[in-house]
Scaffold this motif. Structure first.
Motif, PDB file in Angstrom:
ATOM      1  N   GLN A 102       0.771  -1.188   0.106  1.00 10.10           N
ATOM      2  CA  GLN A 102      -0.106  -0.014  -0.055  1.00 10.10           C
ATOM      3  C   GLN A 102       1.028   1.165   0.015  1.00 10.10           C
ATOM      4  O   GLN A 102       2.275   1.129   0.493  1.00 10.10           O
ATOM      5  CB  GLN A 102      -0.884  -0.154   1.212  1.00 10.10           C
ATOM      6  CG  GLN A 102      -2.106  -0.725   1.214  1.00 10.10           C
ATOM      7  CD  GLN A 102      -2.877  -0.225   0.040  1.00 10.10           C
ATOM      8  OE1 GLN A 102      -3.184  -0.561  -0.914  1.00 10.10           O
ATOM      9  NE2 GLN A 102      -3.815   1.040   0.676  1.00 10.10           N
ATOM     10  N   PRO A 103       0.555   2.503  -0.479  1.00 11.59           N
ATOM     11  CA  PRO A 103      -0.619   2.425  -1.167  1.00 11.59           C
ATOM     12  C   PRO A 103      -0.893   2.145  -2.649  1.00 11.59           C
ATOM     13  O   PRO A 103      -1.849   2.462  -3.442  1.00 11.59           O
ATOM     14  CB  PRO A 103      -0.964   4.040  -0.839  1.00 11.59           C
ATOM     15  CG  PRO A 103       0.397   4.650  -1.114  1.00 11.59           C
ATOM     16  CD  PRO A 103       1.221   3.575  -0.351  1.00 11.59           C
ATOM     17  N   GLY A 106      -3.648  -0.156  -3.795  1.00 11.09           N
ATOM     18  CA  GLY A 106      -4.817   0.376  -3.589  1.00 11.09           C
ATOM     19  C   GLY A 106      -5.015   1.443  -4.892  1.00 11.09           C
ATOM     20  O   GLY A 106      -6.183   1.463  -5.362  1.00 11.09           O
ATOM     21  N   TRP A 120      -7.471   3.211  -2.704  1.00  4.96           N
ATOM     22  CA  TRP A 120      -8.521   2.143  -1.980  1.00  4.96           C
ATOM     23  C   TRP A 120      -7.539   1.458  -0.776  1.00  4.96           C
ATOM     24  O   TRP A 120      -6.523   1.223  -1.209  1.00  4.96           O
ATOM     25  CB  TRP A 120      -9.184   1.276  -2.786  1.00  4.96           C
ATOM     26  CG  TRP A 120     -10.185   2.045  -3.548  1.00  4.96           C
ATOM     27  CD1 TRP A 120     -10.569   3.216  -3.513  1.00  4.96           C
ATOM     28  CD2 TRP A 120     -11.035   1.516  -4.742  1.00  4.96           C
ATOM     29  NE1 TRP A 120     -11.584   3.842  -4.371  1.00  4.96           N
ATOM     30  CE2 TRP A 120     -11.725   2.647  -5.197  1.00  4.96           C
ATOM     31  CE3 TRP A 120     -11.156   0.226  -5.006  1.00  4.96           C
ATOM     32  CZ2 TRP A 120     -12.825   2.299  -6.141  1.00  4.96           C
ATOM     33  CZ3 TRP A 120     -11.852   0.082  -6.280  1.00  4.96           C
ATOM     34  CH2 TRP A 120     -12.832   1.137  -6.776  1.00  4.96           C
ATOM     35  N   SER A 121      -8.111   1.335   0.285  1.00  5.65           N
ATOM     36  CA  SER A 121      -7.300   0.682   1.430  1.00  5.65           C
ATOM     37  C   SER A 121      -7.450  -0.861   1.218  1.00  5.65           C
ATOM     38  O   SER A 121      -8.629  -1.456   0.982  1.00  5.65           O
ATOM     39  CB  SER A 121      -8.231   1.113   2.483  1.00  5.65           C
ATOM     40  OG  SER A 121      -7.265   0.245   3.619  1.00  5.65           O
ATOM     41  N   ARG A 123      -6.209  -4.258   3.115  1.00  6.23           N
ATOM     42  CA  ARG A 123      -5.750  -4.670   4.324  1.00  6.23           C
ATOM     43  C   ARG A 123      -4.428  -5.392   4.194  1.00  6.23           C
ATOM     44  O   ARG A 123      -4.333  -5.905   3.305  1.00  6.23           O
ATOM     45  CB  ARG A 123      -6.793  -5.246   5.093  1.00  6.23           C
ATOM     46  CG  ARG A 123      -7.933  -4.546   5.504  1.00  6.23           C
ATOM     47  CD  ARG A 123      -8.883  -5.131   6.527  1.00  6.23           C
ATOM     48  NE  ARG A 123      -8.200  -5.435   7.887  1.00  6.23           N
ATOM     49  CZ  ARG A 123      -8.773  -6.035   8.632  1.00  6.23           C
ATOM     50  NH1 ARG A 123      -9.973  -6.504   8.359  1.00  6.23           N
ATOM     51  NH2 ARG A 123      -8.041  -6.514   9.544  1.00  6.23           N
TER      52      ARG A 123
END
Length: 157
Positions: A102-103, A106, A120-121, A123
């Motif tokens: 990330q990011p 995402g 977007w996140s 996890r």
């Protein structure tokens, strides 16, 4: 083409360098869960691309020892770097798994699914499966769409 974005599992906060950060015990469990989920769904025609960070290598090794370390998907890579390495939308293989960070992951998901510049996140240990497909059999190959087939976190596996 199937593009599977697999974020590395939970890693320690500090190490001698960012690339040296190792998975925690929880991270190893997350990697095992993700690997089990993927193993049941992947065919033999898969190419796996992994960031050079220790935590991504440890994540993918829960699944296989058949992968390529790709510097272009290291931490702070761009979405374009990841898509270029995977060969989106035609693919360097029918299915490409990218184990990264990330990011960036995402950004890739938002760009493909929503045509957005957002991030977007995803996890830690999360898996997003995106398919490139033509809208119809006779449509222009340049008009492909990205379809989300699965988005799963390790807590749900």
């Amino acid at each position: 083409m199937n593009l599977i974005l697999w974020r590395h599992a939970e890693a320690e906060d500090t190490a001698s360098s960012d690339l040296a950060r190792q998975l925690t015990s929880r991270g190893r469990k997350q990697a095992q869960a993700g690997a089990k989920w993927l193993r049941a769904r992947l065919d033999d025609h898969v190419t796996i691309l992994v960031s050079p960070a220790a935590r991504t290598v440890q994540t993918v090794e829960a699944l296989t020892d058949q992968y390529r370390v790709v510097r272009e998907i290291a931490p702070d890579a761009s979405a374009s770097d990841v898509l270029g390495a995977a060969g989106w939308p035609d693919g360097i293989a029918p299915t490409v798994v990218v184990v990264g960070h990330q990011p960036t992951l995402g950004h890739v998901a938002a760009r493909l699914i929503a045509k957005s510049g957002d991030s977007w996140s995803i996890r830690k240990g999360g898996i997003w499966w995106i398919e490139s497909r033509a809208r119809s059999a006779d449509s222009d190959p340049a008009l492909r769409e990205a379809v989300l087939k699965a988005a799963i976190s390790p807590d749900l596996i």
